[in-house]
Write an enzyme that holds these catalytic residues in place. Structure first.
Site, PDB file in Angstrom:
ATOM      1  N   GLU A 259      31.320  90.208  77.890  1.00 34.24           N
ATOM      2  CA  GLU A 259      31.074  91.637  78.121  1.00 34.24           C
ATOM      3  C   GLU A 259      29.602  91.996  78.369  1.00 34.24           C
ATOM      4  O   GLU A 259      29.048  92.912  77.756  1.00 34.24           O
ATOM      5  CB  GLU A 259      31.620  92.444  76.932  1.00 34.24           C
ATOM      6  CG  GLU A 259      33.102  92.216  76.731  1.00 34.24           C
ATOM      7  CD  GLU A 259      33.686  92.912  75.501  1.00 34.24           C
ATOM      8  OE1 GLU A 259      32.929  93.540  74.756  1.00 34.24           O
ATOM      9  OE2 GLU A 259      34.899  92.808  75.296  1.00 34.24           O
TER      10      GLU A 259
ATOM     11  N   ASN B 179      33.540  86.145  80.289  1.00 30.16           N
ATOM     12  CA  ASN B 179      34.707  86.954  79.938  1.00 30.16           C
ATOM     13  C   ASN B 179      34.332  88.438  79.907  1.00 30.16           C
ATOM     14  O   ASN B 179      33.312  88.808  79.319  1.00 30.16           O
ATOM     15  CB  ASN B 179      35.168  86.517  78.537  1.00 30.16           C
ATOM     16  CG  ASN B 179      36.515  87.075  78.139  1.00 30.16           C
ATOM     17  OD1 ASN B 179      37.472  86.994  78.899  1.00 30.16           O
ATOM     18  ND2 ASN B 179      36.601  87.639  76.940  1.00 30.16           N
TER      19      ASN B 179
ATOM     20  N   HIS C 128      43.118  94.516  79.520  1.00 32.45           N
ATOM     21  CA  HIS C 128      43.728  95.469  78.585  1.00 32.45           C
ATOM     22  C   HIS C 128      44.119  96.693  79.404  1.00 32.45           C
ATOM     23  O   HIS C 128      43.255  97.464  79.823  1.00 32.45           O
ATOM     24  CB  HIS C 128      42.716  95.883  77.513  1.00 32.45           C
ATOM     25  CG  HIS C 128      42.307  94.769  76.612  1.00 32.45           C
ATOM     26  ND1 HIS C 128      43.077  94.334  75.576  1.00 32.45           N
ATOM     27  CD2 HIS C 128      41.198  93.995  76.590  1.00 32.45           C
ATOM     28  CE1 HIS C 128      42.461  93.345  74.932  1.00 32.45           C
ATOM     29  NE2 HIS C 128      41.320  93.115  75.543  1.00 32.45           N
TER      30      HIS C 128
ATOM     31  N   GLU D 104      43.010  88.419  77.457  1.00 31.52           N
ATOM     32  CA  GLU D 104      43.307  89.312  76.326  1.00 31.52           C
ATOM     33  C   GLU D 104      44.384  90.315  76.719  1.00 31.52           C
ATOM     34  O   GLU D 104      44.315  91.500  76.379  1.00 31.52           O
ATOM     35  CB  GLU D 104      42.035  90.044  75.861  1.00 31.52           C
ATOM     36  CG  GLU D 104      40.916  89.103  75.448  1.00 31.52           C
ATOM     37  CD  GLU D 104      39.670  89.807  74.935  1.00 31.52           C
ATOM     38  OE1 GLU D 104      39.732  91.014  74.614  1.00 31.52           O
ATOM     39  OE2 GLU D 104      38.622  89.145  74.849  1.00 31.52           O
TER      40      GLU D 104
ATOM     41  N   ASP E  20      47.080  92.902  77.208  1.00 33.14           N
ATOM     42  CA  ASP E  20      48.030  93.805  76.557  1.00 33.14           C
ATOM     43  C   ASP E  20      48.227  94.999  77.479  1.00 33.14           C
ATOM     44  O   ASP E  20      47.336  95.364  78.249  1.00 33.14           O
ATOM     45  CB  ASP E  20      47.623  94.215  75.131  1.00 33.14           C
ATOM     46  CG  ASP E  20      46.176  94.663  74.983  1.00 33.14           C
ATOM     47  OD1 ASP E  20      45.568  95.100  75.986  1.00 33.14           O
ATOM     48  OD2 ASP E  20      45.645  94.582  73.868  1.00 33.14           O
TER      49      ASP E  20
HETATM   50  O1  9MR Z   1      41.047  92.534  68.387  1.00 30.69           O
HETATM   51  C1  9MR Z   1      39.725  92.488  67.881  1.00 30.69           C
HETATM   52  C2  9MR Z   1      39.603  93.416  66.689  1.00 30.69           C
HETATM   53  O2  9MR Z   1      40.354  92.907  65.599  1.00 30.69           O
HETATM   54  C3  9MR Z   1      38.139  93.554  66.283  1.00 30.69           C
HETATM   55  O3  9MR Z   1      38.014  94.540  65.279  1.00 30.69           O
HETATM   56  C4  9MR Z   1      37.300  93.940  67.483  1.00 30.69           C
HETATM   57  C5  9MR Z   1      35.833  94.034  67.162  1.00 30.69           C
HETATM   58  O4  9MR Z   1      35.176  92.860  67.343  1.00 30.69           O
HETATM   59  O5  9MR Z   1      37.466  92.980  68.512  1.00 30.69           O
HETATM   60  C6  9MR Z   1      38.773  92.931  68.971  1.00 30.69           C
HETATM   61  O6  9MR Z   1      38.847  92.003  70.037  1.00 30.69           O
HETATM   62  C7  9MR Z   1      38.064  92.330  71.166  1.00 30.69           C
HETATM   63  C8  9MR Z   1      37.590  91.042  71.784  1.00 30.69           C
HETATM   64  O7  9MR Z   1      36.884  90.278  70.827  1.00 30.69           O
HETATM   65  C9  9MR Z   1      36.709  91.286  73.007  1.00 30.69           C
HETATM   66  N1  9MR Z   1      37.380  92.144  73.955  1.00 30.69           N
HETATM   67  C10 9MR Z   1      37.932  93.359  73.405  1.00 30.69           C
HETATM   68  C11 9MR Z   1      38.858  93.065  72.247  1.00 30.69           C
HETATM   69  C12 9MR Z   1      39.515  94.329  71.761  1.00 30.69           C
HETATM   70  O8  9MR Z   1      38.563  95.250  71.268  1.00 30.69           O
END
Ligand code: 9MR
Length: 467
Positions: free
Chosen positions: A171, A213, A250, A279, A281
């Site tokens: 990101e 990513n 997402h 990722e 969904d």
């Molecule tokens: O699903 C993850 C959630 O449990 C955490 O609180 C959050 C904060 O780090 O991250 C979520 O996963 C993220 C991923 O690491 C990067 N892309 C976005 C995902 C959803 O927020």
């Protein structure tokens, strides 16, 4: 957390070396037997993982270590998926909570579960502006750059040989129409922080696929997608080690599945990288949600280098967006229409497996090396007070049995770390010799080694002597 309307990360079943075989012999044999049974048709197409494997792909899920004691959760995981991504356990705050104190307990639980059950592991993530531990959030400049490279090196080294694909950088681009990098403490260490992270990851785990990513990079017409595409193209042209791009994907009403998604997948793939849906969904329910899952899977299978799909959780209740019911199983673990559509799309897809070897990421040398000897060139990643030098050695028109590279460091510079070579001298005139595995080189082939230092990196052309 970011304002992340549609965040993202995986490597195909085909890969550079068999990691699963490293599990205990007994478990490894039973897994191999089960896999062969699937391949020969006993359970063909009846689970997501088996169906994807028939297409040379993986189908994975984000997993939380603390749910591995939930029998419904683990039952679905083991039945349906052949890849896992630790949802939070490999992030920087989890693995290096205090500077230089590494904890891998929770990440290891997931990795061990995966390996015991024949699943691949996607590593997520080595360098990210978010989820930084407090000590890192408070750093900047040279100290932060060195700490970031140290983190990448230590974590990727700890898991060397066990990770199918690493989300090396996560990101790093801004949302909106600018196509700019996201402002962050890492970005402020210099625009080359991303390539420095990739070089460090390649050195630490040469066989892992290295991915960039991101989210909101699904629509081909978006500035952010184009900006990531331009970076990957530049990396490939300059030989920065990158193997894959992760599209988080997402999707919801604010950030819907775009009609040009397949164009995005195939355009990245055409750069010579794998594409992984990392990722996935999709918020919604019923037949409309199912139809979007079907579209995503069909698009991936239509692109040879779309090598795998990971959904970001197992049951709707496991999702970071639980209220949007975006996953394939309901809160009770029952299959949803989205599951059925996904499995049908996997079974209907092309059976052409993705390529088993990635094309070389290193471009050929720009000028032919001298006959019979060797040549060396240096590329530098520099920041105020430090540098990483990557040295490419190219054998001449005859095979060689060994090489030595000599170069001169400017005053005040000191070598602090060397990889893939034996160094002698830390200041002034320094020499690097091959190690056991990279001395014998066929005519015209190349190898790389590197070193890190404080001060200013070398500027002149190094001397290469072959033996
Ligand atoms: O699903 C993850 C959630 O449990 C955490 O609180 C959050 C904060 O780090 O991250 C979520 O996963 C993220 C991923 O690491 C990067 N892309 C976005 C995902 C959803 O927020």
């Amino acid at each position: 957390m970011d304002n992340n309307p549609t965040p993202a990360g995986g490597r195909p079943v085909a890969r550079r070396r068999p990691r699963v075989a490293l599990a205990s012999v007994v478990v490894g044999l039973s897994v191999a037997a089960a896999t062969m049974a699937v391949a020969s048709g006993a359970n063909a197409g009846t689970t997501l993982g088996a169906s994807a494997a028939e297409k040379g792909r993986y189908f994975g899920a984000a997993v939380a270590a603390h749910k591995l004691s939930d029998t419904t959760y683990v039952g679905i995981l083991n039945r349906e998926f052949n890849s896992v991504t630790p949802e939070n356990e490999m992030k920087i705050d989890a693995t290096e909570p205090q500077q230089n104190q590494f904890t891998f307990t929770n990440a290891d639980r997931i990795v061990n579960h995966a390996r015991a059950n024949g699943m691949q592991v996607r590593g997520h993530t080595l360098a990210w502006h978010s989820q930084q531990p407090a000590w890192m959030q408070n750093m900047s400049g040279t100290a932060l750059r060195a700490a970031m490279l140290n983190h990448v090196t230590r974590v990727a080294t700890y898991y060397r040989g066990k990770i199918h694909s690493w989300d090396v950088v996560n990101e790093a681009f801004a949302d909106g129409s600018t196509g700019a990098r996201r402002d962050s403490n890492l970005q402020r260490t210099g625009n080359d922080w991303i390539e420095a992270a990739f070089r460090a990851a390649r050195t630490a785990d040469p066989d892992a696929k290295l991915c960039y990513n991101d989210y909101n990079t699904d629509d081909w017409s978006h500035a952010k997608t184009q900006a990531v595409y331009a970076m990957v193209r530049d990396f490939k042209q300059r030989g920065v080690p990158i193997d894959c791009v992760g599209l988080q994907s997402h999707f919801n009403s604010g950030s819907p599945y775009p009609g040009n998604y397949r164009t995005t997948l195939s355009s990245f793939a055409a750069l010579g990288v794998d594409v992984q849906i990392t990722e996935l969904d999709i918020e919604g329910s019923g037949s409309s949600q199912a139809a979007t899952y079907r579209n995503v899977v069909t698009d991936c299978l239509a692109v040879t280098r779309c090598t795998g799909i990971t959904v970001w959780g197992i049951r709707d209740t496991d999702s970071w967006r639980a209220s949007g019911t975006p996953l394939l199983f309901d809160g009770n673990g029952n299959k949803k229409p989205a599951y059925t559509a996904t499995l049908e799309a996997l079974n209907a897809g092309t059976s052409t497996p993705p390529p088993t070897t990635a094309p070389p990421t290193t471009p050929p040398p720009s000028s032919p090396p001298p006959s019979g000897g060797c040549a060396a060139s240096v590329s530098l990643n520099s920041w105020t007070g430090g540098f990483v030098a990557t040295v490419r050695v190219t054998a001449g028109a005859s095979p060689i049995n060994g090489w030595a590279v000599a170069l001169t460091l400017p005053g005040g510079a000191t070598v602090t770390n060397t990889w893939s070579a034996r160094g002698s001298g830390a200041t002034g005139a320094v020499t690097f010799q091959n190690v056991d595995y990279n001395g014998r080189m066929a005519a015209g082939t190349t190898t790389e080694f590197g070193f890190q230092g404080t001060g200013t990196g070398p500027t002149g052309t190094p001397t290469c002597t072959a033996s």
